[in-house]
Design a protein around this motif. Structure first.
Motif, PDB file in Angstrom:
ATOM      1  N   SER A  15      -2.498  74.523  49.115  1.00 52.99           N
ATOM      2  CA  SER A  15      -2.145  74.240  49.940  1.00 52.99           C
ATOM      3  C   SER A  15      -1.350  73.613  50.383  1.00 52.99           C
ATOM      4  O   SER A  15      -1.308  73.060  51.369  1.00 52.99           O
ATOM      5  N   SER A  16      -0.056  73.429  50.185  1.00 56.16           N
ATOM      6  CA  SER A  16       0.911  73.412  51.315  1.00 56.16           C
ATOM      7  C   SER A  16       1.507  74.115  52.399  1.00 56.16           C
ATOM      8  O   SER A  16       1.679  74.017  53.322  1.00 56.16           O
ATOM      9  N   PHE A  17       1.172  75.180  51.850  1.00 55.60           N
ATOM     10  CA  PHE A  17       1.777  76.558  52.501  1.00 55.60           C
ATOM     11  C   PHE A  17       0.909  76.599  53.499  1.00 55.60           C
ATOM     12  O   PHE A  17       1.400  76.745  54.649  1.00 55.60           O
ATOM     13  N   SER A  18      -0.708  76.938  53.139  1.00 57.61           N
ATOM     14  CA  SER A  18      -1.651  76.620  54.676  1.00 57.61           C
ATOM     15  C   SER A  18      -1.857  75.932  55.251  1.00 57.61           C
ATOM     16  O   SER A  18      -1.788  75.695  56.702  1.00 57.61           O
ATOM     17  N   MET A  19      -1.400  74.479  54.528  1.00 58.40           N
ATOM     18  CA  MET A  19      -1.600  73.138  55.642  1.00 58.40           C
ATOM     19  C   MET A  19       0.296  73.286  56.682  1.00 58.40           C
ATOM     20  O   MET A  19       0.111  72.062  57.244  1.00 58.40           O
ATOM     21  N   ALA A  20       0.486  74.236  55.946  1.00 61.32           N
ATOM     22  CA  ALA A  20       2.343  74.188  57.209  1.00 61.32           C
ATOM     23  C   ALA A  20       1.878  73.288  58.720  1.00 61.32           C
ATOM     24  O   ALA A  20       1.182  74.657  59.496  1.00 61.32           O
ATOM     25  N   LYS A  21       3.152  73.151  59.228  1.00 59.12           N
ATOM     26  CA  LYS A  21       2.658  72.861  60.916  1.00 59.12           C
ATOM     27  C   LYS A  21       2.877  73.842  61.888  1.00 59.12           C
ATOM     28  O   LYS A  21       4.012  74.764  61.882  1.00 59.12           O
ATOM     29  N   ALA A  22       2.097  73.834  62.513  1.00 59.03           N
ATOM     30  CA  ALA A  22       2.212  75.142  63.306  1.00 59.03           C
ATOM     31  C   ALA A  22       3.462  74.550  65.109  1.00 59.03           C
ATOM     32  O   ALA A  22       3.405  73.670  64.548  1.00 59.03           O
ATOM     33  N   ILE A  23       4.350  76.038  65.298  1.00 52.86           N
ATOM     34  CA  ILE A  23       5.167  75.438  66.058  1.00 52.86           C
ATOM     35  C   ILE A  23       3.922  75.615  67.376  1.00 52.86           C
ATOM     36  O   ILE A  23       3.340  76.593  67.876  1.00 52.86           O
ATOM     37  N   ASN A  46       1.956  84.499  63.460  1.00 47.82           N
ATOM     38  CA  ASN A  46       3.874  84.195  62.864  1.00 47.82           C
ATOM     39  C   ASN A  46       3.705  82.695  63.325  1.00 47.82           C
ATOM     40  O   ASN A  46       4.501  82.077  63.159  1.00 47.82           O
ATOM     41  N   GLY A  47       2.921  81.709  62.917  1.00 44.31           N
ATOM     42  CA  GLY A  47       2.788  80.609  62.759  1.00 44.31           C
ATOM     43  C   GLY A  47       2.772  79.866  64.114  1.00 44.31           C
ATOM     44  O   GLY A  47       3.906  77.758  63.653  1.00 44.31           O
ATOM     45  N   PHE A  48       2.345  79.753  65.394  1.00 44.31           N
ATOM     46  CA  PHE A  48       2.863  79.223  66.222  1.00 44.31           C
ATOM     47  C   PHE A  48       1.732  78.906  66.864  1.00 44.31           C
ATOM     48  O   PHE A  48       0.193  79.579  66.638  1.00 44.31           O
ATOM     49  N   ASP A  49       1.198  77.847  67.895  1.00 49.36           N
ATOM     50  CA  ASP A  49      -0.588  77.615  68.211  1.00 49.36           C
ATOM     51  C   ASP A  49       0.466  77.114  70.232  1.00 49.36           C
ATOM     52  O   ASP A  49       1.167  75.868  70.762  1.00 49.36           O
ATOM     53  N   GLU A  85      10.680  84.916  77.429  1.00 48.56           N
ATOM     54  CA  GLU A  85       9.642  84.372  78.798  1.00 48.56           C
ATOM     55  C   GLU A  85       9.155  86.700  78.378  1.00 48.56           C
ATOM     56  O   GLU A  85      10.327  87.174  77.568  1.00 48.56           O
ATOM     57  N   GLY A  86       8.237  87.019  78.323  1.00 52.05           N
ATOM     58  CA  GLY A  86       7.838  88.840  78.374  1.00 52.05           C
ATOM     59  C   GLY A  86       7.790  88.466  76.475  1.00 52.05           C
ATOM     60  O   GLY A  86       7.340  87.784  76.181  1.00 52.05           O
ATOM     61  N   HIS A  87       7.393  89.243  76.061  1.00 53.45           N
ATOM     62  CA  HIS A  87       7.407  89.909  74.779  1.00 53.45           C
ATOM     63  C   HIS A  87       8.224  90.249  73.804  1.00 53.45           C
ATOM     64  O   HIS A  87       8.665  90.819  73.241  1.00 53.45           O
ATOM     65  N   VAL A  88       9.229  88.877  73.879  1.00 51.68           N
ATOM     66  CA  VAL A  88       9.995  88.201  72.853  1.00 51.68           C
ATOM     67  C   VAL A  88       9.283  87.960  71.229  1.00 51.68           C
ATOM     68  O   VAL A  88       8.779  87.331  71.293  1.00 51.68           O
ATOM     69  N   PRO A  89       9.582  89.352  70.616  1.00 50.36           N
ATOM     70  CA  PRO A  89       9.420  88.653  69.389  1.00 50.36           C
ATOM     71  C   PRO A  89       9.342  87.266  67.987  1.00 50.36           C
ATOM     72  O   PRO A  89      10.222  86.670  68.617  1.00 50.36           O
ATOM     73  N   ALA A  90       8.261  86.912  67.504  1.00 49.55           N
ATOM     74  CA  ALA A  90       8.002  85.542  67.041  1.00 49.55           C
ATOM     75  C   ALA A  90       9.171  85.990  66.633  1.00 49.55           C
ATOM     76  O   ALA A  90       9.986  84.281  66.576  1.00 49.55           O
ATOM     77  N   ILE A  93      12.036  83.893  67.910  1.00 53.80           N
ATOM     78  CA  ILE A  93      12.175  82.810  68.753  1.00 53.80           C
ATOM     79  C   ILE A  93      12.925  81.727  67.725  1.00 53.80           C
ATOM     80  O   ILE A  93      13.012  80.383  67.677  1.00 53.80           O
ATOM     81  N   LYS A  94      11.719  81.900  66.556  1.00 55.24           N
ATOM     82  CA  LYS A  94      12.225  81.059  65.151  1.00 55.24           C
ATOM     83  C   LYS A  94      13.138  81.410  64.816  1.00 55.24           C
ATOM     84  O   LYS A  94      13.831  79.406  64.644  1.00 55.24           O
ATOM     85  N   ARG A  95      13.907  81.891  65.166  1.00 51.58           N
ATOM     86  CA  ARG A  95      16.022  81.768  64.841  1.00 51.58           C
ATOM     87  C   ARG A  95      16.077  81.311  65.913  1.00 51.58           C
ATOM     88  O   ARG A  95      17.257  80.395  65.337  1.00 51.58           O
ATOM     89  N   PHE A  96      15.723  81.344  66.776  1.00 50.24           N
ATOM     90  CA  PHE A  96      16.512  80.410  68.490  1.00 50.24           C
ATOM     91  C   PHE A  96      16.157  78.636  68.870  1.00 50.24           C
ATOM     92  O   PHE A  96      17.299  77.855  68.117  1.00 50.24           O
ATOM     93  N   LEU A  97      15.140  78.484  67.491  1.00 48.45           N
ATOM     94  CA  LEU A  97      14.386  77.150  67.216  1.00 48.45           C
ATOM     95  C   LEU A  97      15.358  76.956  66.200  1.00 48.45           C
ATOM     96  O   LEU A  97      15.786  75.972  66.424  1.00 48.45           O
TER      97      LEU A  97
END
Length: 147
Positions: A15-23, A46-49, A85-90, A93-97
């Motif tokens: 439940s905790s895992f599935s309720m993780a907030k999307a980016i 990959n967890g983005f909305d 920009e463009g086809h950046v792998p998720a 982006i997660k590492r950058f953030l």
């Protein structure tokens, strides 16, 4: 008794895992582009909305967000105040953030390399680089994919 505790713990963990907030973010894309939708699907998996804004006026958006023409691709996302920009792998982006590199305002995969997220073509894959860029258009290699 031990089994029921294990089941309860497993359910709580799930439940905790599935309720993780999307980016959250916004993706600007042409209404006529199919690969942009495929990239959004990759991001959602990959967890983005991402809110999707379809517009034929992409150039003004790119300019407003500080993107130099030589760094452009087909779609432009804005996530947590950064531009992607463009086809950046998720995962990039997660590492950058997480790292929030100084002076960099985003990541780009210039062009549309085959095999990048959203540009899959069976087993065909091109090598490509993900570039971090600053407001002056200076870049550094963020990651390489030698597919």
């Amino acid at each position: 008794m031990k089994f029921s505790r294990l089941v309860a713990l497993s359910l709580l963990t799930f439940s905790s895992f599935s309720m993780a907030k999307a980016i959250q973010g916004t993706n600007y894309q042409s209404p006529y582009c199919g690969c942009c939708g495929a990239w959004v699907e990759h991001m959602e998996e990959n967890g983005f909305d991402l809110d999707v804004v379809k517009t034929a006026e992409m150039t003004p958006i790119k300019i407003k967000l500080g993107l130099q023409p030589e760094l452009a691709s087909c779609h432009t996302a804005q996530i947590d105040g950064y531009t992607f920009e463009g086809h950046v792998p998720a995962e990039d982006i997660k590492r950058f953030l997480a790292e929030k590199p100084q002076r960099m305002i985003g990541l780009t995969v210039p062009g549309m390399p085959i095999g990048s997220p959203g540009m899959e073509q069976g087993d065909t894959k091109q090598a490509f680089e993900v570039l971090a860029f600053d407001k002056n258009g200076r870049t550094m290699v963020w990651s390489r994919y030698n597919q």
